[in-house]
Design a protein around this motif. Structure first.
Motif, PDB file in Angstrom:
ATOM      1  N   HIS A  44       0.825  -1.206   0.000  1.00  0.00           N
ATOM      2  CA  HIS A  44       0.000   0.000   0.000  1.00  0.00           C
ATOM      3  C   HIS A  44       0.864   1.262   0.000  1.00  0.00           C
ATOM      4  CE1 HIS A  44      -3.240   2.758   0.903  1.00  0.00           C
ATOM      5  NE2 HIS A  44      -2.510   3.233   1.899  1.00  0.00           N
ATOM      6  N   CYS A  45       1.929   1.264   0.815  1.00  0.00           N
ATOM      7  CA  CYS A  45       2.801   2.440   0.894  1.00  0.00           C
ATOM      8  C   CYS A  45       3.504   2.703  -0.426  1.00  0.00           C
ATOM      9  CB  CYS A  45       3.842   2.243   2.002  1.00  0.00           C
ATOM     10  SG  CYS A  45       3.109   2.130   3.650  1.00  0.00           S
ATOM     11  N   VAL A  46       3.985   1.611  -1.041  1.00  0.00           N
ATOM     12  CA  VAL A  46       4.662   1.738  -2.337  1.00  0.00           C
ATOM     13  C   VAL A  46       3.725   2.357  -3.362  1.00  0.00           C
ATOM     14  CG1 VAL A  46       5.531   0.395  -4.293  1.00  0.00           C
ATOM     15  CG2 VAL A  46       6.331  -0.117  -1.990  1.00  0.00           C
ATOM     16  N   CYS A  47       2.513   1.814  -3.455  1.00  0.00           N
ATOM     17  CA  CYS A  47       1.537   2.329  -4.407  1.00  0.00           C
ATOM     18  C   CYS A  47       1.251   3.799  -4.149  1.00  0.00           C
ATOM     19  CB  CYS A  47       0.235   1.534  -4.315  1.00  0.00           C
ATOM     20  SG  CYS A  47       0.385  -0.133  -4.977  1.00  0.00           S
ATOM     21  N   SER A  48       1.210   4.168  -2.860  1.00  0.00           N
ATOM     22  CA  SER A  48       0.846   5.533  -2.517  1.00  0.00           C
ATOM     23  C   SER A  48       1.877   6.536  -3.019  1.00  0.00           C
ATOM     24  CB  SER A  48       0.681   5.651  -1.003  1.00  0.00           C
ATOM     25  OG  SER A  48       0.355   6.967  -0.656  1.00  0.00           O
ATOM     26  N   MET A  56      10.514  10.032 -12.648  1.00  0.00           N
ATOM     27  CA  MET A  56      10.850   9.789 -11.254  1.00  0.00           C
ATOM     28  C   MET A  56      10.132   8.547 -10.734  1.00  0.00           C
ATOM     29  SD  MET A  56      12.589  10.598  -8.618  1.00  0.00           S
ATOM     30  CE  MET A  56      13.191  12.257  -8.901  1.00  0.00           C
ATOM     31  N   ALA A  57       8.878   8.353 -11.174  1.00  0.00           N
ATOM     32  CA  ALA A  57       8.122   7.173 -10.770  1.00  0.00           C
ATOM     33  C   ALA A  57       8.810   5.901 -11.251  1.00  0.00           C
ATOM     34  CB  ALA A  57       6.704   7.243 -11.342  1.00  0.00           C
ATOM     35  N   ILE A  58       9.326   5.921 -12.485  1.00  0.00           N
ATOM     36  CA  ILE A  58      10.028   4.752 -13.032  1.00  0.00           C
ATOM     37  C   ILE A  58      11.301   4.480 -12.240  1.00  0.00           C
ATOM     38  CG2 ILE A  58      11.242   3.862 -15.056  1.00  0.00           C
ATOM     39  CD1 ILE A  58       9.282   5.558 -16.779  1.00  0.00           C
ATOM     40  N   GLN A  59      12.058   5.542 -11.933  1.00  0.00           N
ATOM     41  CA  GLN A  59      13.312   5.388 -11.188  1.00  0.00           C
ATOM     42  C   GLN A  59      13.068   4.799  -9.800  1.00  0.00           C
ATOM     43  OE1 GLN A  59      15.205   9.232 -11.142  1.00  0.00           O
ATOM     44  NE2 GLN A  59      15.427   9.317 -13.385  1.00  0.00           N
ATOM     45  N   GLN A  60      12.069   5.335  -9.110  1.00  0.00           N
ATOM     46  CA  GLN A  60      11.773   4.851  -7.755  1.00  0.00           C
ATOM     47  C   GLN A  60      11.251   3.415  -7.783  1.00  0.00           C
ATOM     48  OE1 GLN A  60      12.515   6.382  -4.918  1.00  0.00           O
ATOM     49  NE2 GLN A  60      13.409   8.053  -6.115  1.00  0.00           N
ATOM     50  N   ALA A  97       4.169  -2.199  -7.734  1.00  0.00           N
ATOM     51  CA  ALA A  97       5.270  -1.348  -8.198  1.00  0.00           C
ATOM     52  C   ALA A  97       5.566  -1.597  -9.669  1.00  0.00           C
ATOM     53  CB  ALA A  97       6.508  -1.611  -7.353  1.00  0.00           C
ATOM     54  N   LYS A  98       5.489  -2.868 -10.076  1.00  0.00           N
ATOM     55  CA  LYS A  98       5.714  -3.193 -11.499  1.00  0.00           C
ATOM     56  C   LYS A  98       4.674  -2.525 -12.393  1.00  0.00           C
ATOM     57  CE  LYS A  98       7.998  -7.694 -10.990  1.00  0.00           C
ATOM     58  NZ  LYS A  98       7.932  -9.145 -11.318  1.00  0.00           N
ATOM     59  N   VAL A  99       3.424  -2.595 -11.944  1.00  0.00           N
ATOM     60  CA  VAL A  99       2.350  -2.013 -12.773  1.00  0.00           C
ATOM     61  C   VAL A  99       2.472  -0.499 -12.830  1.00  0.00           C
ATOM     62  CG1 VAL A  99      -0.137  -1.855 -13.142  1.00  0.00           C
ATOM     63  CG2 VAL A  99       0.830  -3.922 -12.154  1.00  0.00           C
ATOM     64  N   LEU A 100       2.795   0.126 -11.693  1.00  0.00           N
ATOM     65  CA  LEU A 100       2.947   1.579 -11.692  1.00  0.00           C
ATOM     66  C   LEU A 100       4.142   2.004 -12.546  1.00  0.00           C
ATOM     67  CD1 LEU A 100       2.132   2.302  -7.955  1.00  0.00           C
ATOM     68  CD2 LEU A 100       0.710   2.827  -9.930  1.00  0.00           C
ATOM     69  N   LYS A 101       5.184   1.169 -12.561  1.00  0.00           N
ATOM     70  CA  LYS A 101       6.299   1.438 -13.462  1.00  0.00           C
ATOM     71  C   LYS A 101       5.825   1.337 -14.913  1.00  0.00           C
ATOM     72  CE  LYS A 101      10.749  -0.317 -15.078  1.00  0.00           C
ATOM     73  NZ  LYS A 101      11.775  -1.380 -14.988  1.00  0.00           N
ATOM     74  N   ALA A 160       4.630  -5.372 -21.906  1.00  0.00           N
ATOM     75  CA  ALA A 160       5.320  -6.597 -21.491  1.00  0.00           C
ATOM     76  C   ALA A 160       5.338  -6.723 -19.973  1.00  0.00           C
ATOM     77  CB  ALA A 160       6.744  -6.605 -22.043  1.00  0.00           C
ATOM     78  N   LEU A 161       5.610  -5.623 -19.280  1.00  0.00           N
ATOM     79  CA  LEU A 161       5.655  -5.627 -17.820  1.00  0.00           C
ATOM     80  C   LEU A 161       4.269  -5.892 -17.238  1.00  0.00           C
ATOM     81  CD1 LEU A 161       7.790  -5.226 -15.629  1.00  0.00           C
ATOM     82  CD2 LEU A 161       7.191  -2.796 -15.576  1.00  0.00           C
ATOM     83  N   ALA A 162       3.240  -5.284 -17.863  1.00  0.00           N
ATOM     84  CA  ALA A 162       1.867  -5.471 -17.390  1.00  0.00           C
ATOM     85  C   ALA A 162       1.444  -6.927 -17.565  1.00  0.00           C
ATOM     86  CB  ALA A 162       0.920  -4.550 -18.161  1.00  0.00           C
ATOM     87  N   GLN A 163       1.791  -7.530 -18.698  1.00  0.00           N
ATOM     88  CA  GLN A 163       1.415  -8.919 -18.946  1.00  0.00           C
ATOM     89  C   GLN A 163       2.137  -9.871 -17.999  1.00  0.00           C
ATOM     90  OE1 GLN A 163      -1.349  -8.222 -20.455  1.00  0.00           O
ATOM     91  NE2 GLN A 163      -1.107 -10.012 -21.780  1.00  0.00           N
ATOM     92  N   GLU A 164       3.327  -9.491 -17.607  1.00  0.00           N
ATOM     93  CA  GLU A 164       4.081 -10.295 -16.639  1.00  0.00           C
ATOM     94  C   GLU A 164       3.328 -10.372 -15.310  1.00  0.00           C
ATOM     95  OE1 GLU A 164       8.214  -9.765 -14.124  1.00  0.00           O
ATOM     96  OE2 GLU A 164       8.201  -9.057 -16.211  1.00  0.00           O
ATOM     97  N   VAL A 165       2.771  -9.233 -14.886  1.00  0.00           N
ATOM     98  CA  VAL A 165       1.999  -9.202 -13.641  1.00  0.00           C
ATOM     99  C   VAL A 165       0.649  -9.880 -13.835  1.00  0.00           C
ATOM    100  CG1 VAL A 165       0.934  -7.717 -11.900  1.00  0.00           C
ATOM    101  CG2 VAL A 165       3.140  -7.098 -12.875  1.00  0.00           C
TER     102      VAL A 165
END
Length: 553
Positions: free
Chosen positions: A26-30, A43-47, A61-65, A80-85
């Protein structure tokens, strides 16, 4: 706070990792969502990358990236990242919602359905996931699956809205069905039986449910049953819209050809509100239908289910005159009764029997209407409906008559007579626009048109003083002067090939837009003129008809 609390408590210190695991996602998503919401995608991608190095299983975190990648133009990497999740079939809210946002931005709503189908299989009793699945089907138009999802949800949580979601899905199947016979023999009857079951069990709760029942009966052409629903106990729930019940009754009376009821109901409603235009139209339509069928009231009892019926022109004339008399006593001016008189005159003229009822001269009635409502923006749209009542030989006289009652300043040394306030400006604008409607500007030559354009622009610039306090989202009071001037210049260009006129029109529109940035008419006209200019430079047809087609659609 919970982490600190457990860290300070000796007996609970050993449970710290478990609590961190619960809270971490939850904190990560926030905080990643904060970056994305602020448009700081890099910055979102880097974090997200930093987090994923330490915690590879943080799905959110993967989806937000992936969302950050999508918004920076790296669609393939994001997908590709979304399909992985998605392949892991997540069931946590954060991951599901983030994937839903991503798929919408990718314009792939069909992938959202697969996402929630998997979630529902893993968590079959989740009301939230079932409702998300239903909405996902709705976005892609999977109406049969919507019906199944709605019933599955109703079985888990027996609430009326979920049951009627399934009913609505059947109606959508009937609307989208290519075979109309299938629609009327399978989908709609099934929807009707489902609603009737709820009616018999007295489980109808909301107005929307009654609306749905009415819609089904109307589509099945069961007008009498629909009328019974509206007039009955269920009709009492139709309260969200003003006169919703009466409007539906009126529609069914028309379908059933019950003109006495139609007339009586519209008359009764006009007695309550003599400014409701839709009921004047119904009143006149019904009364002439009754006249054509030689209808007469029964010798005994009520005229109709809705009460007294008017069935002659004399009654209509008297009724309208009474409404005008009542309007004079009203605390605010009402337009309906005056326009109703003009409408009755027009209908009688079409039937060739206006003179015998002495309702008045249309020109004089329109003049009196202008004196009363000429400063209202609606005056033009009201009067232009009835300009066909005026003989063309009287157009100039009528316009001069209107100009004569507008309070303008006295001209000095050839200057224009200008309005001193907004009310006078609105009146003058109405007359100028009526002149355009009546075609008075089409009959003048090039020199006269250019003179009118100069006059209109002088009036436009003068009128800007009344809008100094207007916000950027508001229109200037004198915008229509500029718009009319542009249309006259376009007439010169299209009809007489005057090329300078189109460049002048662009200049005027750009100037108008600088004072009224929110004026949609200026923007649309600019776009169309630029398109026309591009058309003229192309190798395709540049005939006047092609240009006019481009301008006026």
């Amino acid at each position: 706070d919970k982490l600190v609390e457990h860290q300070d408590h000796p007996k609970k210190r050993n449970r710290l990792p478990a609590i961190f695991a619960i809270c971490c996602n939850h904190c990560v998503c926030s905080f990643l969502t904060d970056y994305l919401d602020n448009g700081n995608n890099k910055m979102a991608i880097q974090q997200a990358d930093k987090l994923l190095k330490k915690h590879k299983d943080l799905h959110c975190a993967k989806v937000l990236k992936a969302i950050g990648l999508q918004r920076t133009g790296k669609q393939d990497e994001a997908f590709a990242l979304a399909q992985e999740v998605a392949a892991l079939e997540p069931t946590d809210d954060n991951s599901l919602q983030a994937l839903t946002i991503l798929y919408r931005e990718m314009h792939r709503p069909e992938l959202v359905t697969k996402l929630y189908e998997a979630a529902v299989k893993k968590v079959p009793n989740s009301e939230e996931y079932h409702s998300h699945l239903f909405m996902a089907y709705a976005r892609v138009g999977e109406y049969k699956k919507m019906q199944q999802a709605g019933m599955a949800l109703y079985k888990i949580v027996p609430k009326n809205p979920y049951y009627f979601w399934s009913v609505m899905s059947l109606i959508m199947q009937s609307i989208s069905a290519q075979d109309e016979n299938l629609s009327k023999t399978m989908f709609l009857p099934l929807a009707e039986r489902m609603v009737e079951k709820m009616v018999k069990e007295e489980k109808i709760e909301a107005e929307a449910e009654v609306e749905l029942y009415y819609m089904i009966l109307e589509r099945l052409e069961k007008y009498q049953e629909a009328l019974s629903v509206v007039r009955g106990k269920l009709g009492e729930k139709l309260t969200s819209e003003l006169q919703s019940r009466e409007n539906k009754c009126m529609a069914m009376y028309k379908k059933l050809g019950k003109w006495p009821e139609c007339n009586a109901l519209s008359r009764r409603l006009l007695l309550k509100n003599s400014d409701d235009w839709q009921f004047y139209i119904t009143y006149f339509e019904s009364i002439f239908q009754l006249i054509d069928y030689n209808w007469t009231p029964p010798a005994e009892g009520e005229h109709s289910l809705e009460g007294e019926v008017h069935y002659s022109v004399e009654q209509a004339v008297k009724f309208v005159e009474e409404r005008i008399t009542e309007e004079a006593k009203s605390s605010r001016p009402l337009r309906g009764p005056y326009l109703a008189k003009l409408e009755l005159i027009r209908r009688l003229q079409h039937r060739g029997c206006n003179d015998e009822y002495k309702l008045g001269d249309p020109e004089e009635l329109m003049f009196q209407y202008f004196k009363k409502f000429g400063d209202k923006p609606c005056c033009l749209t009201d009067l232009k409906v009835f300009v066909d009542l005026l003989p063309s030989s009287q157009y100039t006289k009528f316009i001069n008559q209107l100009l004569g009652v507008i309070p303008l300043s006295a001209p000095v040394d050839g200057d224009l007579a200008l309005p001193a306030d907004i009310k006078a400006l609105q009146q003058h604008l109405c007359v100028v626009q009526l002149s355009r409607v009546l075609g008075l500007y089409h009959s003048i030559d090039k020199t006269q048109k250019l003179s009118v354009v100069r006059e209109l622009m002088l009036r436009y610039h003068h009128g800007l003083q009344f809008g100094k306090s207007c916000l950027k989202t508001e229109l200037q009071f004198s915008d229509y002067y500029c718009l009319l001037a542009v249309h006259l210049l376009l007439d010169l260009w299209l009809e007489e090939g005057e090329e300078l006129a189109v460049w002048q029109s662009l200049t005027l529109l750009e100037e108008g837009l600088s004072h009224s940035p929110s004026n949609a008419q200026f923007k649309l006209l600019l776009i169309r003129i630029y398109c026309m200019l591009a058309l003229m430079q192309s190798t395709y047809s540049t005939t006047p008809s092609a240009i006019i087609s481009c301008l006026y659609g």
